[in-house]
Scaffold this motif. Structure first.
Motif, PDB file in Angstrom:
ATOM      1  N   VAL A 103      -0.328   4.068  -2.266  1.00  0.00           N
ATOM      2  CA  VAL A 103      -1.821   4.442  -2.267  1.00  0.00           C
ATOM      3  C   VAL A 103      -2.042   5.749  -1.730  1.00  0.00           C
ATOM      4  CG1 VAL A 103      -3.882   4.084  -0.967  1.00  0.00           C
ATOM      5  CG2 VAL A 103      -2.399   2.148  -1.732  1.00  0.00           C
ATOM      6  N   GLY A 110       0.799  -1.145   0.050  1.00  0.00           N
ATOM      7  CA  GLY A 110      -0.152   0.000  -0.156  1.00  0.00           C
ATOM      8  C   GLY A 110       0.843   1.284  -0.074  1.00  0.00           C
ATOM      9  N   THR A 163      -6.996   6.112  -0.062  1.00  0.00           N
ATOM     10  CA  THR A 163      -7.378   4.780   0.450  1.00  0.00           C
ATOM     11  C   THR A 163      -8.831   4.331   0.350  1.00  0.00           C
ATOM     12  OG1 THR A 163      -5.878   5.215   2.509  1.00  0.00           O
ATOM     13  CG2 THR A 163      -7.437   3.359   2.552  1.00  0.00           C
ATOM     14  N   THR A 222     -11.881  -0.108  -5.501  1.00  0.00           N
ATOM     15  CA  THR A 222     -11.233  -0.522  -6.693  1.00  0.00           C
ATOM     16  C   THR A 222     -11.118  -1.881  -6.366  1.00  0.00           C
ATOM     17  OG1 THR A 222     -10.323   1.390  -7.448  1.00  0.00           O
ATOM     18  CG2 THR A 222      -9.683  -0.746  -8.599  1.00  0.00           C
ATOM     19  N   TRP A 249      -8.962   3.286  -3.308  1.00  0.00           N
ATOM     20  CA  TRP A 249      -8.245   1.965  -3.567  1.00  0.00           C
ATOM     21  C   TRP A 249      -9.065   0.826  -3.057  1.00  0.00           C
ATOM     22  CZ3 TRP A 249      -5.169  -0.781   0.252  1.00  0.00           C
ATOM     23  CH2 TRP A 249      -4.114  -1.683  -0.442  1.00  0.00           C
TER      24      TRP A 249
END
Length: 292
Positions: free
Chosen positions: A57, A54, A60, A66, A63
């Motif tokens: 990223v 991460g 957050t 997704t 992400w």
């Protein structure tokens, strides 16, 4: 990275994940129409988070959305390949609120209630159409982010969402719901159904009313037309059932029990004072798992 750093990193992502869990579950429920599958998607999302550092990223929430969306897309595609009959009757898992309130675990999906009738229509969409519509129209995810998930250009994703929008148009009544009227109609339906009052049931139905019954197999059916729907309802009066009003996905409904255990959940769609659609989940295995 030291063991301490790894532990701190793990704790950080665990905290981030828990913060975003309600939104992720709401996305997964709308994508899949199943709490069990939504929870599986959430679990797989967490496993993927633990396998990723991460470090790159920037957002957050985006992400995580997704990741869970891609997982749901894979599950929808797998479901489509397994389904032998594309016309299978499927009523999504309902969110039921009785006088005792709603299960806190499902509270987040009621924050922006999605009617069962809309979820039924979403079941018939192509997986990519469903993802584009749910993410953009329900969660305001930009088309360019959805395009990346689907490996398509933005224009193509806009078309997917537009096609889905045309399919769902008219499913949800326009304007705010009249809760008192909805409760009155549901109570009148319950009274007429208990008494086998065919004329009383017809009077409550829109001429083009639709009834969908999901038993999980044999006995599942779709019935169209006020007279046909009323006929089915007036003839179905099994002994030993106790029915009560319930709020189902934010709208009017009825939950039926036998010996204290739920056996079916009925959801009404009401427009202009008439019932336009009835969705019934009577799949014993799924009802038991939902634990109403």
């Amino acid at each position: 990275m030291t063991v301490r750093d790894e532990k701190q990193d793990e704790n950080f992502w665990a905290a981030q994940f828990e913060e975003h869990r309600p939104r992720l579950r709401a996305v997964a429920y709308r994508m899949l129409g199943s709490f069990a599958e939504a929870d599986d998607a959430i679990q797989e999302t967490w496993l993927r988070v633990t396998r990723s550092s991460g470090e790159d990223v920037r957002n957050t929430g985006s992400w995580l959305t997704t990741i869970v969306s891609r997982q749901c897309l894979n599950m929808l595609r797998s479901r489509a390949t397994r389904r032998e009959d594309p016309l299978d009757v499927r009523v999504p898992d309902p969110v039921v609120e009785t006088g005792d309130g709603v299960d806190p675990a499902e509270q987040e999906v009621l924050a922006d209630s999605v009617g069962l009738a809309l979820l039924v229509v979403l079941e018939a969409l192509d997986p990519a159409e469903r993802l584009a519509f749910v993410l953009h129209d329900m969660f305001a995810v930009p088309f360019d982010e959805i395009a990346t998930m689907l490996d398509k250009n933005t224009a193509a994703v806009r078309q997917l969402a537009s096609r889905a929008r045309r399919r769902v148009r008219g499913v949800t009544p326009a304007g705010p719901a009249d809760r008192a009227q909805q409760r009155k109609i549901a109570d009148a339906w319950l009274t007429a159904a208990r008494g086998g009052n065919f004329e009383g049931l017809v009077a409550l139905l829109h001429p083009d009313a639709l009834l969908r019954v999901d038993t999980g197999g044999l006995g599942s059916k779709v019935v169209r037309g006020a007279a046909e729907v009323a006929g089915s309802a007036s003839q179905f009066r099994p002994a030993g059932l106790r029915s009560q009003y319930a709020t189902v996905n934010g709208g009017p409904g009825i939950i039926a029990r036998r010996d204290g255990k739920a056996v079916s959940v009925l959801s009404f769609t009401v427009a202009d004072g008439l019932i336009t659609e009835i969705n019934i989940l009577a799949d014993a295995e799924r009802i038991a798992a939902l634990n109403f």
